[in-house]
Write a protein that holds these residues in place. Sequence first.
Motif, short mmCIF file in Angstrom:
data_model
loop_
_atom_site.label_atom_id
_atom_site.label_comp_id
_atom_site.label_asym_id
_atom_site.label_seq_id
_atom_site.Cartn_x
_atom_site.Cartn_y
_atom_site.Cartn_z
N GLU A 1 1.62 -12.91 20.89
CA GLU A 1 1.84 -11.65 20.48
C GLU A 1 2.20 -11.58 18.94
OE1 GLU A 1 1.81 -8.46 20.16
OE2 GLU A 1 1.96 -8.42 22.16
N PRO A 2 1.37 -11.47 18.03
CA PRO A 2 1.58 -11.70 16.63
C PRO A 2 2.52 -10.59 16.16
CG PRO A 2 -0.85 -11.87 17.07
CD PRO A 2 -0.09 -11.52 18.47
N SER A 3 2.77 -9.76 16.72
CA SER A 3 4.01 -8.77 16.21
C SER A 3 5.09 -9.18 16.17
CB SER A 3 3.76 -7.42 16.99
OG SER A 3 4.03 -7.42 18.14
N GLY B 1 6.48 -10.57 12.75
CA GLY B 1 7.33 -9.33 11.88
C GLY B 1 8.41 -8.77 12.19
N ALA B 2 8.75 -8.62 13.49
CA ALA B 2 9.69 -8.13 14.23
C ALA B 2 10.83 -9.18 14.13
CB ALA B 2 9.44 -7.81 15.72
N ARG C 1 12.16 -8.70 10.42
CA ARG C 1 13.01 -7.61 10.14
C ARG C 1 14.34 -7.73 10.88
NH1 ARG C 1 7.66 -5.54 11.32
NH2 ARG C 1 8.23 -5.01 13.65
#
Length: 207
Positions: free
Chosen positions: A189-191, A194-195, A198
Amino acid sequence: MLSNAVVNLAIIIVTCVVSFAGFSNPRLIDRLILWPPAITRGREYWRLASCGLIHADPPHLLFNMITLYFFGRLMESFFVPRIGEIGYLLFYVGGLVASSLPSWYEHRTDAGYRSLGASGAVSAVLFAFILLMPWATIYVIVLPVPAVIYAVLYLGYTIYMDRQRSDRINHSAHLWGAVYGIVVTGLIEPSVLGAFARQLLRPMVSM
């Protein structure tokens, strides 16, 4: 979905059953333990994973399984919608193998080296959780610590102790299990990468 974390529970049950059997059965331990020459010369590759089914003593088993219970059920609920229940099982087994390979390679001709325990795979699960929820609270004995701070301290301690070689703990397995957990979770889950970034900028917010 936490109540349906059947794979994680099955891993815990099987590990406990085999570990307790091993406490009174040295032959079982000898058959499953990570003993590098058996892999190098005997091609007994299952030892890279089977070593995670046995433990040195009840406290060793208890610590690993409690950690796996609390963090594994959360991670199973994350992985199952993406890769299925078998996928989560393979993630766990892959953590055992990935954390055992460096130890095997380093000691591949050392007949005196042995390693056992599920710590490598448990580290993979724990650090996958930290990647998702870096500001969650992790209790070290009774002291509450932000997960990302715990991760930094844990990795620093693990690297230091691995270089010291002053005890019989396989710190290398802890380190490479953690790396595996982060890398594989990011690939699935590459996202989350970024999460994670953040969330680091917003310490009071967790997923």
